[in-house]
Write a protein that holds these residues in place. Structure first.
Motif, PDB file in Angstrom:
ATOM      1  N   GLY A  90      -2.510  13.022  -3.473  1.00 38.09           N
ATOM      2  CA  GLY A  90      -1.941  12.906  -4.916  1.00 38.09           C
ATOM      3  C   GLY A  90      -0.478  12.686  -5.110  1.00 38.09           C
ATOM      4  O   GLY A  90       0.015  12.196  -6.070  1.00 38.09           O
ATOM      5  N   LYS A  91       0.293  12.846  -4.057  1.00 38.63           N
ATOM      6  CA  LYS A  91       1.711  13.063  -4.022  1.00 38.63           C
ATOM      7  C   LYS A  91       2.327  11.548  -3.960  1.00 38.63           C
ATOM      8  O   LYS A  91       3.406  11.314  -4.695  1.00 38.63           O
ATOM      9  CB  LYS A  91       2.440  13.845  -2.793  1.00 38.63           C
ATOM     10  N   ALA A  92       1.586  10.546  -3.367  1.00 36.18           N
ATOM     11  CA  ALA A  92       2.075   9.272  -3.510  1.00 36.18           C
ATOM     12  C   ALA A  92       2.077   8.663  -4.759  1.00 36.18           C
ATOM     13  O   ALA A  92       3.065   7.822  -5.367  1.00 36.18           O
ATOM     14  CB  ALA A  92       1.030   8.252  -2.689  1.00 36.18           C
ATOM     15  N   GLU A  93       1.187   9.047  -5.794  1.00 35.25           N
ATOM     16  CA  GLU A  93       1.152   8.501  -7.027  1.00 35.25           C
ATOM     17  C   GLU A  93       2.167   9.342  -7.915  1.00 35.25           C
ATOM     18  O   GLU A  93       2.693   8.806  -8.870  1.00 35.25           O
ATOM     19  CB  GLU A  93      -0.254   8.743  -7.551  1.00 35.25           C
ATOM     20  N   LYS A  94       2.536  10.595  -7.633  1.00 37.76           N
ATOM     21  CA  LYS A  94       3.306  11.444  -8.069  1.00 37.76           C
ATOM     22  C   LYS A  94       4.666  10.827  -8.020  1.00 37.76           C
ATOM     23  O   LYS A  94       5.479  10.871  -8.939  1.00 37.76           O
ATOM     24  CB  LYS A  94       3.497  12.723  -7.705  1.00 37.76           C
ATOM     25  N   ALA A  95       4.996  10.526  -6.751  1.00 39.16           N
ATOM     26  CA  ALA A  95       6.368   9.857  -6.434  1.00 39.16           C
ATOM     27  C   ALA A  95       6.589   8.594  -7.106  1.00 39.16           C
ATOM     28  O   ALA A  95       7.773   8.496  -7.619  1.00 39.16           O
ATOM     29  CB  ALA A  95       6.291   9.686  -4.880  1.00 39.16           C
ATOM     30  N   PHE A  96       5.423   7.881  -6.833  1.00 38.01           N
ATOM     31  CA  PHE A  96       5.552   6.382  -7.778  1.00 38.01           C
ATOM     32  C   PHE A  96       5.647   6.641  -9.217  1.00 38.01           C
ATOM     33  O   PHE A  96       6.576   5.959  -9.857  1.00 38.01           O
ATOM     34  CB  PHE A  96       4.435   5.618  -7.240  1.00 38.01           C
ATOM     35  N   GLY A  97       5.105   7.613  -9.771  1.00 43.14           N
ATOM     36  CA  GLY A  97       5.095   7.954 -11.273  1.00 43.14           C
ATOM     37  C   GLY A  97       6.618   8.087 -11.613  1.00 43.14           C
ATOM     38  O   GLY A  97       6.876   7.791 -12.756  1.00 43.14           O
ATOM     39  N   ASN A  98       7.126   8.743 -10.735  1.00 49.31           N
ATOM     40  CA  ASN A  98       8.475   9.512 -11.187  1.00 49.31           C
ATOM     41  C   ASN A  98       9.494   8.184 -11.028  1.00 49.31           C
ATOM     42  O   ASN A  98      10.408   8.007 -11.909  1.00 49.31           O
ATOM     43  CB  ASN A  98       9.051  10.571 -10.050  1.00 49.31           C
ATOM     44  N   VAL A  99       9.215   7.061 -10.410  1.00 46.84           N
ATOM     45  CA  VAL A  99       9.880   5.998 -10.261  1.00 46.84           C
ATOM     46  C   VAL A  99       9.591   5.129 -11.836  1.00 46.84           C
ATOM     47  O   VAL A  99      10.769   4.812 -12.250  1.00 46.84           O
ATOM     48  CB  VAL A  99       9.249   4.976  -9.290  1.00 46.84           C
ATOM     49  N   LEU A 100       8.228   5.154 -12.178  1.00 50.69           N
ATOM     50  CA  LEU A 100       8.288   4.457 -13.403  1.00 50.69           C
ATOM     51  C   LEU A 100       8.779   5.164 -14.682  1.00 50.69           C
ATOM     52  O   LEU A 100       9.343   4.846 -15.651  1.00 50.69           O
ATOM     53  CB  LEU A 100       6.556   4.495 -13.783  1.00 50.69           C
ATOM     54  N   ALA A 101       8.700   6.765 -14.561  1.00 51.99           N
ATOM     55  CA  ALA A 101       9.324   7.430 -15.501  1.00 51.99           C
ATOM     56  C   ALA A 101      10.708   7.212 -15.734  1.00 51.99           C
ATOM     57  O   ALA A 101      11.539   7.131 -16.927  1.00 51.99           O
ATOM     58  CB  ALA A 101       9.152   9.073 -15.293  1.00 51.99           C
ATOM     59  N   GLU A 102      11.352   7.048 -14.601  1.00 54.49           N
ATOM     60  CA  GLU A 102      13.030   7.052 -14.722  1.00 54.49           C
ATOM     61  C   GLU A 102      13.663   5.556 -14.896  1.00 54.49           C
ATOM     62  O   GLU A 102      14.398   5.213 -15.308  1.00 54.49           O
ATOM     63  CB  GLU A 102      13.355   7.390 -13.143  1.00 54.49           C
ATOM     64  N   ARG A 103      12.548   4.737 -14.719  1.00 56.15           N
ATOM     65  CA  ARG A 103      12.786   3.259 -14.988  1.00 56.15           C
ATOM     66  C   ARG A 103      11.442   2.458 -15.460  1.00 56.15           C
ATOM     67  O   ARG A 103      10.955   1.623 -14.878  1.00 56.15           O
ATOM     68  CB  ARG A 103      13.107   2.342 -13.689  1.00 56.15           C
ATOM     69  N   PRO A 104      11.226   2.725 -16.550  1.00 54.31           N
ATOM     70  CA  PRO A 104       9.912   2.069 -17.455  1.00 54.31           C
ATOM     71  C   PRO A 104       9.976   0.615 -17.335  1.00 54.31           C
ATOM     72  O   PRO A 104       8.837   0.158 -17.650  1.00 54.31           O
ATOM     73  CB  PRO A 104      10.068   2.867 -18.704  1.00 54.31           C
ATOM     74  N   GLU A 105      11.112   0.130 -17.274  1.00 52.02           N
ATOM     75  CA  GLU A 105      11.068  -1.199 -17.498  1.00 52.02           C
ATOM     76  C   GLU A 105      10.559  -1.742 -16.337  1.00 52.02           C
ATOM     77  O   GLU A 105       9.905  -3.348 -16.497  1.00 52.02           O
ATOM     78  CB  GLU A 105      12.394  -1.914 -17.727  1.00 52.02           C
ATOM     79  N   LEU A 106      10.299  -1.418 -15.225  1.00 52.44           N
ATOM     80  CA  LEU A 106       9.637  -1.755 -14.132  1.00 52.44           C
ATOM     81  C   LEU A 106       7.959  -2.090 -14.210  1.00 52.44           C
ATOM     82  O   LEU A 106       7.479  -2.909 -13.407  1.00 52.44           O
ATOM     83  CB  LEU A 106       9.717  -0.932 -12.721  1.00 52.44           C
ATOM     84  N   ARG A 107       7.506  -1.379 -15.297  1.00 48.94           N
ATOM     85  CA  ARG A 107       6.082  -1.351 -15.319  1.00 48.94           C
ATOM     86  C   ARG A 107       5.450  -2.764 -15.617  1.00 48.94           C
ATOM     87  O   ARG A 107       4.414  -3.079 -14.950  1.00 48.94           O
ATOM     88  CB  ARG A 107       5.455  -0.461 -16.348  1.00 48.94           C
ATOM     89  N   GLY A 157       0.636  -1.116   0.141  1.00 44.08           N
ATOM     90  CA  GLY A 157       0.001  -0.068  -0.217  1.00 44.08           C
ATOM     91  C   GLY A 157       0.956   1.370  -0.165  1.00 44.08           C
ATOM     92  O   GLY A 157       1.716   1.622   0.890  1.00 44.08           O
ATOM     93  N   CYS A 158       0.683   2.131  -1.035  1.00 51.69           N
ATOM     94  CA  CYS A 158       1.393   3.118  -1.342  1.00 51.69           C
ATOM     95  C   CYS A 158       1.116   4.419  -0.604  1.00 51.69           C
ATOM     96  O   CYS A 158       1.598   5.614  -0.685  1.00 51.69           O
ATOM     97  CB  CYS A 158       1.720   3.670  -2.733  1.00 51.69           C
ATOM     98  N   MET A 159       0.233   4.334   0.464  1.00 51.09           N
ATOM     99  CA  MET A 159      -0.289   5.610   1.184  1.00 51.09           C
ATOM    100  C   MET A 159       0.682   6.457   1.948  1.00 51.09           C
ATOM    101  O   MET A 159       0.647   7.390   2.227  1.00 51.09           O
ATOM    102  CB  MET A 159      -1.343   5.169   2.212  1.00 51.09           C
ATOM    103  N   GLY A 160       1.926   5.739   2.093  1.00 48.56           N
ATOM    104  CA  GLY A 160       3.030   6.624   2.805  1.00 48.56           C
ATOM    105  C   GLY A 160       4.032   7.166   1.985  1.00 48.56           C
ATOM    106  O   GLY A 160       4.930   7.702   2.369  1.00 48.56           O
ATOM    107  N   LEU A 161       3.887   7.202   0.551  1.00 47.02           N
ATOM    108  CA  LEU A 161       4.864   7.811  -0.044  1.00 47.02           C
ATOM    109  C   LEU A 161       4.602   9.029  -0.571  1.00 47.02           C
ATOM    110  O   LEU A 161       3.535   9.525  -0.389  1.00 47.02           O
ATOM    111  CB  LEU A 161       4.679   6.884  -1.689  1.00 47.02           C
ATOM    112  N   GLY A 162       5.420   9.948  -0.887  1.00 47.13           N
ATOM    113  CA  GLY A 162       5.374  11.210  -1.596  1.00 47.13           C
ATOM    114  C   GLY A 162       5.076  12.411  -0.388  1.00 47.13           C
ATOM    115  O   GLY A 162       5.108  13.609  -0.687  1.00 47.13           O
TER     116      GLY A 162
END
Length: 311
Positions: free
Chosen positions: A52-69, A7-12
């Motif tokens: 909304g910042k949890a999704e933003k932080a996670f989205g930056n991870v995917l943007a920097e490492r798209p192979e994880l998706r 659960g990503c509620m603690g990110l961002g």
């Protein structure tokens, strides 16, 4: 899909309007790496988590490492609206709000689709045909692959399902060793002492019968039985925390694993959602699938947590 969800509620960062920082993004990288390393590939979001910042932080991870998706199953939720200039805190399953929310979720996560999209809390003003049409469009457009709900009982799920041509695949509710109504409503059937239990009878059985995955939020009870100071809590809570420690020693795992294994021992195959950002604790939770509690140990924990023997 992994037997545990992260659960990503603690990110961002905090629940405030401060921007997502590089430190927040680095933390998200570490959490994602740790989860994947221990076999957790389901990541749970909601559009409201840290505003909304949890999704933003996670989205930056995917943007920097798209192979994880492609290594992930990502789910998110919408429907809760906080107080604003238009009104008080409320729930909104209107077509406009849901469609716009999904677009914003995808933008923040920097992904083209959600594996699972969930309606967060029941909206008393939901129009069945309207939400059904909206979900159909989301699926046909490729933005969403599967649908789920959160905090719904069997009647609400059945009513929603009656208008959908795709199955509801998950229901996420609060169930844990500290929140026992999901069990109590069954064993207290016909018992006057159970009249105040706040859990709709038959919801567990309905989800099992229909193949709906039960996910548990709050599954670790905020560490109540796995490390928090409980010296000022009632005696049965202290005793349960001690019992968890004893069983952790017996099964040679962390206390967190025992608390989660207790949920997973139920035949409904409950999928706990863990939310800790502490990497060691994520690793401790990942030991849970290795544990199969005996019937006696399971009932010992149940009776201890409820504070009295079974009726």
């Amino acid at each position: 899909m992994s037997t545990l969800a992260y659960g990503c509620m603690g990110l961002g960062g905090g629940w405030d309007n401060n921007p997502v920082t590089r430190e927040n993004i680095n933390q998200a990288h570490q959490v994602v790496d740790t989860a994947l390393e221990v076999g957790i590939n389901l990541f749970d979001h909601a559009d409201i988590y840290t505003l909304g910042k949890a999704e933003k932080a996670f989205g930056n991870v995917l943007a920097e490492r798209p192979e994880l998706r492609e290594k992930m199953i990502i789910q998110s939720k919408c429907g809760i609206r906080f107080a604003d200039n238009e009104g008080p805190k409320r729930y909104d399953f209107s077509a406009q709000w849901v469609s716009r929310s999904v677009d914003n979720i995808l933008e923040r996560l920097q992904t083209e689709y959600l594996d699972i999209f969930m309606l967060h809390r029941p909206d008393p003003l939901m129009e069945l045909d309207e939400i059904a049409d909206t979900l159909s469009v989301l699926k046909s457009s490729g933005k969403v692959r599967h649908f789920g709900v959160s905090n719904m009982n069997q009647h609400q799920i059945s009513y929603l399902q009656s208008a959908l041509d795709t199955p509801i695949v998950v229901n996420q509710i609060e169930i844990s060793l500290a929140k026992l109504d999901w069990l109590e409503e069954g064993i207290m059937t016909g018992n006057a002492d159970g009249r105040d239990i706040n859990f709709t009878a038959g919801s567990l059985e309905y989800c099992r019968k229909k193949g709906i995955q039960l996910q548990s939020w709050g599954s670790l009870s905020q560490g109540l039985f796995s490390g928090r100071d409980v010296s000022h809590h009632p005696q049965h809570i202290q005793q349960t925390a001690e019992l968890v420690r004893e069983l952790a020693y017996k099964y040679n795992v962390a206390s967190e694993a025992i608390v989660l294994a207790w949920l997973m021992r139920h035949p409904a195959k409950i999928q706990p959602v863990i939310g800790s950002t502490h990497l060691d604790r994520i690793k401790a939770c990942a030991q849970a699938p290795l544990v199969t509690l005996s019937r006696e140990d399971w009932y010992n924990l149940y009776a201890s947590s409820r504070g009295q023997e079974m009726p």
